[in-house]
Design a protein around this motif. Structure first.
Motif, short mmCIF file in Angstrom:
data_model
loop_
_atom_site.label_atom_id
_atom_site.label_comp_id
_atom_site.label_asym_id
_atom_site.label_seq_id
_atom_site.Cartn_x
_atom_site.Cartn_y
_atom_site.Cartn_z
N THR A 95 0.85 -1.19 0.00
CA THR A 95 0.00 0.00 0.00
C THR A 95 0.89 1.23 0.00
O THR A 95 1.86 1.29 0.74
N VAL A 96 0.55 2.20 -0.84
CA VAL A 96 1.30 3.47 -0.91
C VAL A 96 0.45 4.58 -0.31
O VAL A 96 -0.71 4.77 -0.71
N ILE A 97 1.02 5.29 0.67
CA ILE A 97 0.29 6.35 1.37
C ILE A 97 1.14 7.62 1.42
O ILE A 97 2.35 7.59 1.18
N ASP A 98 0.46 8.73 1.76
CA ASP A 98 1.20 9.96 2.02
C ASP A 98 1.33 10.15 3.53
O ASP A 98 0.94 9.29 4.32
N ASP A 99 1.87 11.30 3.94
CA ASP A 99 2.10 11.56 5.37
C ASP A 99 0.81 11.59 6.17
O ASP A 99 0.81 11.36 7.38
N ASP A 100 -0.31 11.88 5.49
CA ASP A 100 -1.60 11.99 6.17
C ASP A 100 -2.41 10.70 6.06
O ASP A 100 -3.60 10.69 6.34
N LEU A 101 -1.75 9.62 5.61
CA LEU A 101 -2.35 8.29 5.51
C LEU A 101 -3.45 8.19 4.47
O LEU A 101 -4.30 7.31 4.53
N GLU A 102 -3.43 9.08 3.49
CA GLU A 102 -4.31 8.89 2.34
C GLU A 102 -3.68 7.85 1.42
O GLU A 102 -2.46 7.81 1.24
N VAL A 103 -4.51 7.00 0.84
CA VAL A 103 -4.03 5.88 0.03
C VAL A 103 -3.96 6.29 -1.43
O VAL A 103 -4.92 6.85 -1.99
N TYR A 104 -2.82 5.99 -2.06
CA TYR A 104 -2.62 6.34 -3.46
C TYR A 104 -2.43 5.12 -4.35
O TYR A 104 -2.55 5.22 -5.57
N LEU A 105 -2.13 3.98 -3.76
CA LEU A 105 -1.97 2.77 -4.56
C LEU A 105 -2.12 1.55 -3.66
O LEU A 105 -1.62 1.55 -2.53
N THR A 106 -2.82 0.54 -4.16
CA THR A 106 -2.93 -0.73 -3.46
C THR A 106 -2.57 -1.85 -4.42
O THR A 106 -3.09 -1.91 -5.54
N MET A 107 -1.69 -2.73 -3.98
CA MET A 107 -1.21 -3.84 -4.80
C MET A 107 -1.46 -5.16 -4.06
O MET A 107 -1.11 -5.29 -2.88
N VAL A 108 -2.07 -6.10 -4.75
CA VAL A 108 -2.32 -7.43 -4.19
C VAL A 108 -1.66 -8.46 -5.10
O VAL A 108 -1.93 -8.51 -6.30
N ASP A 109 -0.77 -9.27 -4.52
CA ASP A 109 -0.04 -10.30 -5.29
C ASP A 109 0.63 -9.72 -6.52
O ASP A 109 0.62 -10.32 -7.60
N GLY A 110 1.21 -8.53 -6.37
CA GLY A 110 1.95 -7.91 -7.46
C GLY A 110 1.10 -7.20 -8.49
O GLY A 110 1.64 -6.62 -9.45
N LYS A 111 -0.22 -7.21 -8.34
CA LYS A 111 -1.12 -6.55 -9.29
C LYS A 111 -1.77 -5.34 -8.64
O LYS A 111 -2.29 -5.43 -7.52
N ILE A 112 -1.75 -4.23 -9.34
CA ILE A 112 -2.36 -3.01 -8.81
C ILE A 112 -3.88 -3.13 -8.93
O ILE A 112 -4.42 -3.34 -10.02
N CYS A 113 -4.56 -3.00 -7.80
CA CYS A 113 -6.03 -3.08 -7.83
C CYS A 113 -6.69 -1.76 -7.48
O CYS A 113 -7.91 -1.62 -7.56
#
Length: 402
Positions: free
Chosen positions: A378-396
């Motif tokens: 999971t990719v987040i910023d300093d404020d814990l907003e989510v910018y990317l989620t990856m499951v088993d190597g695939k971006i969902c």
């Protein structure tokens, strides 16, 4: 490099034991293949995808929510066939794994086994977004006097009933909450523990000596501590009695779930600070306890039993003001934890990644950012907003502009 690989560069990484800055991470198929400092990176133009985070974002292990009842108007207890919609919603919030959680709205053993079978089938088919890892059963072995779940739906934990629940879940039952004071409660805790199923203590009026017996029989989780658990009134002037909340908080061998809403409606911020000090960051697991109405704009929600729920910022209350559950996202729960207690980001992330993975005994696959583990990220910023989620190597889910 194989074309099925992906490069994320100029990243900050929360492993979550260590924070790295100016790092790169390479995935290959469904695994984390390599990570290291950018000055050690050798340029390669054969990646299928390159993402430059420009040192503005953190790569974290994928978030794990072990206690959630639904979202978007969908209740996993009564609508298991719509599980994939909840999985898609969860992935937008950085969640890569979760345990759909059944609650006490089913009338009989037959209804429980029927819904467990349906939910198990839905789990087997659901592969596209956040992964439903198994089932959390917050029914039917609860005290009728604790929490919003109604006692009329409970039935006794006989050996026959216990076996029926396990068989219906087809190997997917991971956690069950039991109030040890109910008839057969201790025996049930012992039975489920011997089957390798985590037993949570909650929705309970138990005294400390019975809680201790439950732990001796294998219970090792406090279900949403400080909620649905009995707080003893003072019996002696000037003496504050210890209840099961305090006892479970100070037991080093017991994990604690905690609901972390914005205003501290479920756990007062001062009590949350005490819980953090008692548990540290190795035995605390932040959960959502999301109700089916999570993610809806409606201010008033009618429950199947006719009761009304009213939205109060990120929680829901019954008409009498009692809490009914939460409506926040897991990433925001950690943000709330930071606001209410002052904990560091790296410590907060641990409560929704490494800790639940260790409880579920899947930390050899997920829960950390390390070579060889699943590429659940999971990719987040300093404020814990989510910018990317990856499951088993695939971006969902992706909200990055790259």
């Amino acid at each position: 490099m194989n074309k099925k690989s992906m490069l994320i560069k100029n990243a900050k990484i929360l492993t979550p034991d260590v924070e790295h800055k100016n790092y790169f991470l390479i995935t290959l198929d469904d695994k984390i293949f390599k990570l290291g400092r950018m000055e050690e990176f050798e340029e390669d133009d054969s990646f299928e995808r390159v993402i430059d985070l420009e040192n503005n974002y953190y790569i974290c292990p994928g978030f794990i929510d072990i206690h959630t009842h639904g979202a978007l108007g969908i209740d996993v207890t009564t609508q298991p066939e719509r599980l994939s919609e909840i999985s898609a919603y969860k992935s937008r919030n950085g969640v890569t794994m979760y345990l759909p959680t059944l609650m006490s709205v089913l009338n009989s053993l037959d209804e429980h086994t029927d819904q467990l079978q349906k939910l198990s089938k839905a789990i087997e088919k659901d592969k596209s977004y956040a992964k439903p890892l198994g089932i959390n059963l917050e029914t039917p072995y609860l005290s009728p006097e604790c929490g919003m779940q109604q006692g009329k739906f409970n039935f006794p934990p006989t050996a026959k009933n216990n076996r029926a629940l396990i068989e219906a879940a087809k190997g997917y039952l991971k956690i069950i909450t039991i109030a040890p004071e109910i008839d057969g409660g201790i025996e049930a805790i012992n039975f489920f523990n011997r089957q390798g199923i985590i037993t949570g203590l909650g929705h309970s009026l138990s005294e400390i000596d019975l809680i201790e017996e439950a732990i001796d029989n294998g219970a090792n989780l406090a279900t949403h501590l400080y909620n649905g658990t009995y707080q003893k009134p003072a019996r002696e002037l000037g003496v504050i009695p210890a209840s099961l909340n305090e006892y479970l908080a100070v037991r080093d061998d017991v994990w604690a779930e905690a609901i972390s809403d914005y205003n501290g409606a479920h756990i007062n911020p001062t009590i949350m600070k005490l819980l953090v000090k008692a548990k540290g960051f190795d035995k605390l697991i932040i959960i959502t306890d999301n109700l089916f109405c999570t993610g809806l704009e409606d201010e008033k929600i009618k429950l199947a039993d006719g009761r009304m729920l009213y939205k109060d910022y990120d929680v829901y209350r019954l008409e009498n003001g009692h809490l009914g559950g939460s409506g926040y996202k897991l990433n925001h729960a950690v943000r709330n934890l930071r606001k209410n207690t002052g904990v560091q980001l790296i410590d907060g992330i641990k409560t929704i990644t490494k800790n639940p993975a260790e409880l579920l005994k899947i930390d050899h696959k997920v829960g950390s950012v390390r070579t060889g583990l699943n590429a659940d990220l999971t990719v987040i910023d300093d404020d814990l907003e989510v910018y990317l989620t990856m499951v088993d190597g695939k971006i969902c889910f992706e909200g990055l502009k790259t």
